[in-house]
Design a protein around this motif. Structure first.
Motif, short mmCIF file in Angstrom:
data_model
loop_
_atom_site.label_atom_id
_atom_site.label_comp_id
_atom_site.label_asym_id
_atom_site.label_seq_id
_atom_site.Cartn_x
_atom_site.Cartn_y
_atom_site.Cartn_z
N VAL A 1 0.84 -1.21 0.00
CA VAL A 1 0.00 0.00 0.00
C VAL A 1 0.87 1.25 0.00
N LEU A 2 0.29 2.31 -0.55
CA LEU A 2 0.94 3.62 -0.51
C LEU A 2 1.06 4.06 0.95
N ILE A 3 2.13 4.77 1.26
CA ILE A 3 2.27 5.32 2.60
C ILE A 3 1.33 6.53 2.72
N PRO A 4 0.50 6.58 3.77
CA PRO A 4 -0.41 7.73 3.91
C PRO A 4 0.36 9.06 3.89
N ARG A 5 -0.20 10.02 3.14
CA ARG A 5 0.40 11.36 3.05
C ARG A 5 -0.46 12.33 3.87
N PRO A 6 0.17 13.30 4.52
CA PRO A 6 -0.63 14.24 5.33
C PRO A 6 -1.68 14.99 4.52
N GLU A 7 -1.39 15.29 3.25
CA GLU A 7 -2.37 16.09 2.47
C GLU A 7 -3.69 15.35 2.27
N THR A 8 -3.67 14.03 2.40
CA THR A 8 -4.91 13.26 2.22
C THR A 8 -5.89 13.53 3.38
N ALA B 1 -12.09 9.35 -2.78
CA ALA B 1 -11.03 8.57 -3.44
C ALA B 1 -9.75 9.38 -3.48
N ASN B 2 -8.66 8.67 -3.23
CA ASN B 2 -7.33 9.21 -3.51
C ASN B 2 -6.77 8.29 -4.59
N PRO B 3 -7.20 8.52 -5.83
CA PRO B 3 -6.83 7.58 -6.89
C PRO B 3 -5.37 7.79 -7.31
N PRO B 4 -4.80 6.88 -8.06
CA PRO B 4 -3.50 7.19 -8.65
C PRO B 4 -3.67 8.44 -9.52
N TYR B 5 -2.76 9.40 -9.43
CA TYR B 5 -2.90 10.59 -10.28
C TYR B 5 -1.57 11.16 -10.77
N VAL B 6 -0.49 10.44 -10.56
CA VAL B 6 0.82 10.92 -10.99
C VAL B 6 0.97 10.67 -12.50
N THR B 7 1.49 11.65 -13.23
CA THR B 7 1.67 11.46 -14.67
C THR B 7 2.89 10.57 -14.91
N GLU C 1 1.35 0.97 -9.09
CA GLU C 1 -0.05 1.01 -9.56
C GLU C 1 -0.94 1.87 -8.66
N ALA C 2 -0.43 2.25 -7.48
CA ALA C 2 -1.21 3.15 -6.62
C ALA C 2 -0.92 4.61 -6.94
N LEU C 3 0.04 4.86 -7.81
CA LEU C 3 0.49 6.23 -8.07
C LEU C 3 0.23 6.70 -9.49
N ILE C 4 0.56 5.87 -10.47
CA ILE C 4 0.66 6.35 -11.84
C ILE C 4 -0.68 6.20 -12.56
N LEU D 1 -12.43 14.10 -4.17
CA LEU D 1 -11.25 13.43 -4.75
C LEU D 1 -9.98 14.16 -4.40
N GLU D 2 -8.93 13.41 -4.17
CA GLU D 2 -7.60 14.03 -4.12
C GLU D 2 -7.07 14.11 -5.54
N ILE D 3 -6.44 15.25 -5.85
CA ILE D 3 -5.90 15.44 -7.21
C ILE D 3 -4.46 15.94 -7.13
N1 GLN Z 1 0.72 12.67 -3.48
C1 GLN Z 1 1.25 11.42 -3.94
C2 GLN Z 1 2.67 11.58 -4.43
O1 GLN Z 1 2.96 12.53 -5.10
C3 GLN Z 1 0.41 10.83 -5.05
C4 GLN Z 1 -0.76 10.12 -4.51
C5 GLN Z 1 -1.61 9.54 -5.57
O2 GLN Z 1 -1.26 9.31 -6.74
N2 GLN Z 1 -2.78 9.28 -5.19
O3 GLN Z 1 3.51 10.75 -4.14
#
Ligand code: GLN
Length: 283
Positions: A90-97, A186-192, A210-213, A241-243
């Motif tokens: 799993v992705l490590i929780p980020r404070p911004e979430t 949702a905090n979906p993957p959103y990294v380009t 797969e949790a990021l991209i 949504l987180e973006i």
């Molecule tokens: N904020 C995360 C990062 O930049 C991205 C989280 C996400 O894709 N949901 O590492």
């Protein structure tokens, strides 16, 4: 004569001089092995370690020096004031979430009998936090990854909310198996792809890709998510949504051109001043 706590914290911090926050990391790792908080460590600074403890600290320090994130080494990370188990699945929780939780609190009183869904739950932080804050809520937590759902279930049990969350394995861009929801988060993957190519080794080598991209513009998952979320929400229900910091316009465009049926689009910023959360309501 073995090393004292003070000496090993120093040694460990020196070894970690090239990673973030060497002293804090050293205190966390030494404290983990000895079962002591940072305060207790300073009180016990003259305590002498045995060789097993010193060996464990040495191993953790070497792994940290190689870039392994502290959260994976400790197996936990704090989110919204409580600890969550994390593993490399799993992705490590980020404070911004945490801003997603604040957005939910701004729209629903804590006594609401919320019916919610968390799409791409990962470690379960959002589903579990919502269930903790809303004692009458029931929710769904979806993830494609079975190992991630195991972590989420474990967290729900640890926080006493597993009876109110249904964990479902599945891809939210294909189907969302709930209806009439008041709230979807949702905090979906959103990294380009381009951003991911520049990600730090700490992220790229350890966190689940797969949790990021999410494709060339980072919005593939949002494109798949919006129509499914719309169908799963009741009229007037809320999607939060987180973006990524430059995606607000892109999400708004997808909402208005490809997925009509939402209204009241609002963007809020994180503590760094970056666009981070979008809110919309099913029309
Ligand atoms: N904020 C995360 C990062 O930049 C991205 C989280 C996400 O894709 N949901 O590492």
């Amino acid at each position: 004569m073995g090393l004292t706590v003070q000496a090993i914290v120093r040694e460990c911090a020196t070894r970690l001089a090239d990673v973030d926050s060497p002293l804090l990391s050293a205190q966390l790792l030494v404290g983990e092995v000895l079962g002591l908080s940072p305060l207790a460590l300073s009180l016990e600074r003259d305590m002498v370690l045995d060789t097993v403890q010193a060996g464990k600290i040495h191993d953790l320090t070497e792994r940290r020096a190689a870039g392994e994130p502290v959260a994976y080494l400790l197996g936990r990370r704090e989110f919204y004031g409580v600890d969550f188990a994390v593993t490399p699945d799993v992705l490590i929780p980020r404070p911004e979430t945490e801003h997603l939780v604040e957005a939910a609190l701004a729209h629903f009183p804590v006594e609401a009998s919320l019916r919610f869904a968390d799409l791409g739950t990962g470690s379960g932080i959002l589903a579990v936090t919502l269930a903790r804050l809303y004692p009458l809520a029931v929710g769904f937590a979806l993830d494609r990854s079975g190992p991630a759902l195991d972590v989420a279930r474990r967290n729900a049990r640890a926080h006493g909310v597993d009876q109110r969350i249904a964990f479902v394995q599945g891809d939210f861009t294909e189907s969302v198996p709930c209806h009439g929801c008041d709230l979807i988060v949702a905090n979906p993957p959103y990294v380009t792809e381009a951003e991911y190519a520049k990600a730090s080794r700490e992220v790229a080598a350890y966190e689940p890709r797969e949790a990021l991209i999410s494709g060339p513009d980072g919005l593939d998952h949002v494109r798949g998510l919006l129509p499914k979320a719309r169908n799963a929400l009741r009229q007037g229900g809320v999607l939060i949504l987180e973006i990524g910091c430059s995606q607000a316009e892109g999400v708004k465009f997808i909402m208005s051109s490809e997925c009509p049926g939402f209204k009241d689009f609002v963007v809020t910023k994180d503590l760094a001043g970056h666009d981070r959360v979008v809110f919309m309501r099913r029309a």
